[in-house]
Scaffold this motif. Structure first.
Motif, PDB file in Angstrom:
ATOM      1  N   ILE A   1      11.192 -91.743 -18.154  1.00  0.00           N
ATOM      2  CA  ILE A   1      11.120 -90.389 -18.443  1.00  0.00           C
ATOM      3  C   ILE A   1      10.692 -89.503 -17.600  1.00  0.00           C
ATOM      4  N   ILE A   2       9.228 -89.957 -17.025  1.00  0.00           N
ATOM      5  CA  ILE A   2       8.500 -89.318 -16.221  1.00  0.00           C
ATOM      6  C   ILE A   2       9.348 -89.039 -14.932  1.00  0.00           C
ATOM      7  N   PHE A   3       9.998 -90.309 -14.316  1.00  0.00           N
ATOM      8  CA  PHE A   3      10.525 -90.259 -12.891  1.00  0.00           C
ATOM      9  C   PHE A   3      12.125 -89.848 -13.069  1.00  0.00           C
ATOM     10  N   LYS A   4      12.634 -89.415 -14.269  1.00  0.00           N
ATOM     11  CA  LYS A   4      13.997 -89.083 -14.194  1.00  0.00           C
ATOM     12  C   LYS A   4      14.044 -87.517 -14.868  1.00  0.00           C
ATOM     13  N   GLY A   5      14.810 -86.985 -14.564  1.00  0.00           N
ATOM     14  CA  GLY A   5      15.028 -85.683 -15.168  1.00  0.00           C
ATOM     15  C   GLY A   5      14.300 -84.388 -14.686  1.00  0.00           C
ATOM     16  N   LYS A   6      14.607 -83.253 -14.719  1.00  0.00           N
ATOM     17  CA  LYS A   6      14.006 -82.113 -14.208  1.00  0.00           C
ATOM     18  C   LYS A   6      12.715 -81.816 -15.078  1.00  0.00           C
ATOM     19  N   GLU A   7      12.556 -82.068 -16.341  1.00  0.00           N
ATOM     20  CA  GLU A   7      11.253 -82.152 -17.032  1.00  0.00           C
ATOM     21  C   GLU A   7      10.217 -82.968 -16.690  1.00  0.00           C
ATOM     22  N   GLY A   8      10.974 -84.330 -16.162  1.00  0.00           N
ATOM     23  CA  GLY A   8       9.877 -85.310 -15.575  1.00  0.00           C
ATOM     24  C   GLY A   8       9.529 -84.771 -14.300  1.00  0.00           C
ATOM     25  N   ASN A   9       9.990 -84.200 -13.583  1.00  0.00           N
ATOM     26  CA  ASN A   9       9.601 -83.401 -12.282  1.00  0.00           C
ATOM     27  C   ASN A   9       8.484 -82.668 -12.331  1.00  0.00           C
ATOM     28  N   ILE A  10       8.794 -81.744 -13.525  1.00  0.00           N
ATOM     29  CA  ILE A  10       7.757 -81.036 -13.817  1.00  0.00           C
ATOM     30  C   ILE A  10       6.455 -81.405 -14.198  1.00  0.00           C
ATOM     31  N   PHE A  11       6.647 -82.535 -14.979  1.00  0.00           N
ATOM     32  CA  PHE A  11       5.453 -83.402 -15.573  1.00  0.00           C
ATOM     33  C   PHE A  11       4.650 -84.139 -14.443  1.00  0.00           C
ATOM     34  N   ILE A  12       5.479 -84.478 -13.419  1.00  0.00           N
ATOM     35  CA  ILE A  12       4.796 -85.262 -12.046  1.00  0.00           C
ATOM     36  C   ILE A  12       4.191 -83.915 -11.331  1.00  0.00           C
ATOM     37  N   PHE A  13       4.664 -82.750 -11.228  1.00  0.00           N
ATOM     38  CA  PHE A  13       4.247 -81.668 -10.371  1.00  0.00           C
ATOM     39  C   PHE A  13       2.717 -81.438 -11.180  1.00  0.00           C
ATOM     40  N   SER A  14       2.700 -81.444 -12.721  1.00  0.00           N
ATOM     41  CA  SER A  14       1.446 -81.042 -13.199  1.00  0.00           C
ATOM     42  C   SER A  14       0.458 -82.138 -12.885  1.00  0.00           C
ATOM     43  N   LEU A  15       0.782 -83.534 -12.530  1.00  0.00           N
ATOM     44  CA  LEU A  15      -0.179 -84.591 -12.222  1.00  0.00           C
ATOM     45  C   LEU A  15      -0.525 -84.180 -11.108  1.00  0.00           C
ATOM     46  N   PHE A  16       0.148 -83.897 -10.113  1.00  0.00           N
ATOM     47  CA  PHE A  16      -0.070 -83.456  -8.606  1.00  0.00           C
ATOM     48  C   PHE A  16      -1.322 -82.280  -8.654  1.00  0.00           C
ATOM     49  N   LEU A  17      -1.027 -81.461  -9.289  1.00  0.00           N
ATOM     50  CA  LEU A  17      -1.955 -80.259  -9.331  1.00  0.00           C
ATOM     51  C   LEU A  17      -3.379 -80.766  -9.931  1.00  0.00           C
ATOM     52  N   THR A  18      -3.094 -81.483 -10.826  1.00  0.00           N
ATOM     53  CA  THR A  18      -4.609 -81.933 -11.432  1.00  0.00           C
ATOM     54  C   THR A  18      -5.135 -82.981 -10.611  1.00  0.00           C
ATOM     55  N   THR A  19      -4.506 -83.497 -10.016  1.00  0.00           N
ATOM     56  CA  THR A  19      -5.374 -84.400  -8.988  1.00  0.00           C
ATOM     57  C   THR A  19      -5.925 -83.754  -7.830  1.00  0.00           C
ATOM     58  N   LEU A  20      -5.127 -82.888  -7.426  1.00  0.00           N
ATOM     59  CA  LEU A  20      -5.460 -81.805  -6.213  1.00  0.00           C
ATOM     60  C   LEU A  20      -6.552 -81.154  -6.671  1.00  0.00           C
ATOM     61  N   LEU A  21      -6.717 -80.557  -7.955  1.00  0.00           N
ATOM     62  CA  LEU A  21      -7.951 -79.804  -8.368  1.00  0.00           C
ATOM     63  C   LEU A  21      -9.110 -80.457  -8.417  1.00  0.00           C
ATOM     64  N   ILE A  22      -8.948 -81.660  -8.868  1.00  0.00           N
ATOM     65  CA  ILE A  22     -10.204 -82.858  -9.136  1.00  0.00           C
ATOM     66  C   ILE A  22     -10.816 -82.953  -7.813  1.00  0.00           C
ATOM     67  N   ILE A  23      -9.809 -83.334  -6.766  1.00  0.00           N
ATOM     68  CA  ILE A  23     -10.334 -83.856  -5.582  1.00  0.00           C
ATOM     69  C   ILE A  23     -11.008 -82.244  -4.806  1.00  0.00           C
ATOM     70  N   SER A  24     -10.446 -81.455  -4.956  1.00  0.00           N
ATOM     71  CA  SER A  24     -10.953 -80.264  -4.398  1.00  0.00           C
ATOM     72  C   SER A  24     -12.329 -79.954  -5.138  1.00  0.00           C
ATOM     73  N   ILE A  25     -12.614 -80.112  -6.234  1.00  0.00           N
ATOM     74  CA  ILE A  25     -13.752 -79.918  -7.091  1.00  0.00           C
ATOM     75  C   ILE A  25     -15.007 -80.978  -6.408  1.00  0.00           C
ATOM     76  N   LEU A  26     -14.319 -82.223  -6.337  1.00  0.00           N
ATOM     77  CA  LEU A  26     -15.167 -83.278  -5.691  1.00  0.00           C
ATOM     78  C   LEU A  26     -15.755 -83.039  -4.526  1.00  0.00           C
ATOM     79  N   ILE A  27     -14.793 -82.572  -3.687  1.00  0.00           N
ATOM     80  CA  ILE A  27     -15.247 -82.224  -2.173  1.00  0.00           C
ATOM     81  C   ILE A  27     -15.986 -81.424  -2.245  1.00  0.00           C
TER      82      ILE A  27
END
Length: 243
Positions: free
Chosen positions: A29-55
């Motif tokens: 589900i996650i790696f197929k379809g446009k809604e999956g791409n949107i979900f992956i983007f949310s995971l990317f942003l979440t990871t980026l935000l967490i890393i930025s705060i930790l730095i």
């Protein structure tokens, strides 16, 4: 005000999503379809935000704590208290507005695909079912308006700070009225960014005016905003349970 963004952490949503489905099925589900791409983007942003705060913690602990408080207050109470807290802490525009925009985009890009998965019966996420039902009822109430005004109506719906409006509800309604995934995301992102920016400049003027008199006034008003918001949320939940 945005209803759901103040209630449940994004990480709790992921937890339930993975508990309810099989790993292989979820991966497809996650790696197929446009809604999956949107979900992956949310995971990317979440990871980026967490890393930025930790730095940031390595260079400036106080600043990192303030940024974390902005994220937490946006999740639990909403954008207005979060923006007010940021300006009361004397953070610059770019930090206060930027953190709030990123937080709300994460919420939208995570809950929107989860709603679609739930609607299609792929995943059953119990904590979200009541909220999804409320959104569908909201869409039915304003069916004619949404169909008449389409993209413009969605933009206005996300922009105005009324009850049960906002980016998450708006994105889901956009899907229910038949708009395309990326079109919905573009409209929601633009409208949310403009709304938060305008709210930010407006609240900054008020905070600066109060700071000219006494810092305590700012924190008293901020406390009143948070307490009032929480009381309204609790009353709304109790009303729904009785109903």
């Amino acid at each position: 005000m945005i209803l759901f963004q103040n209630e449940i952490f994004f990480f709790l949503m992921i937890k339930y999503a993975f508990k309810r489905g099989k790993m292989r099925k979820i991966n497809n589900i996650i790696f197929k379809g446009k809604e999956g791409n949107i979900f992956i983007f949310s995971l990317f942003l979440t990871t980026l935000l967490i890393i930025s705060i930790l730095i940031t913690y390595f260079y400036d602990t106080k600043l990192a704590n303030k940024i974390t408080s902005l994220v937490v207050s946006n999740l639990f109470v909403g954008r207005v208290p979060s923006l007010s807290l940021g300006y009361a802490s004397q953070l610059p525009h770019i930090t206060v507005i930027g953190v709030n925009i990123v937080t709300e985009i994460i919420l939208v890009t995570s809950l929107y695909p989860l709603f679609i998965f739930s609607l299609k019966g792929i995943l059953k996420i119990k904590p979200l079912e009541d909220f999804f039902f409320q959104v569908q009822e909201k869409k039915k109430q304003h069916q004619d308006k949404f169909e008449k005004y389409g993209k413009i109506g969605l933009f206005v719906f996300v922009f105005i700070p009324f009850w049960m409006t906002g980016p998450i509800v708006g994105a889901i309604i956009g899907y229910l009225i038949g708009l395309k995934h990326y079109t919905i995301m573009a409209i929601v992102f633009i409208s949310t960014t403009i709304a938060i920016t305008l709210w930010g400049f407006f609240l900054n003027e008020i905070i600066e005016f109060l700071l000219a008199f006494d810092t305590r006034y700012v924190w008293i008003i901020l406390l009143l905003i948070v307490v009032t918001t929480l009381i309204l949320k609790i009353k709304n939940k109790l009303y729904k349970r009785e109903k």
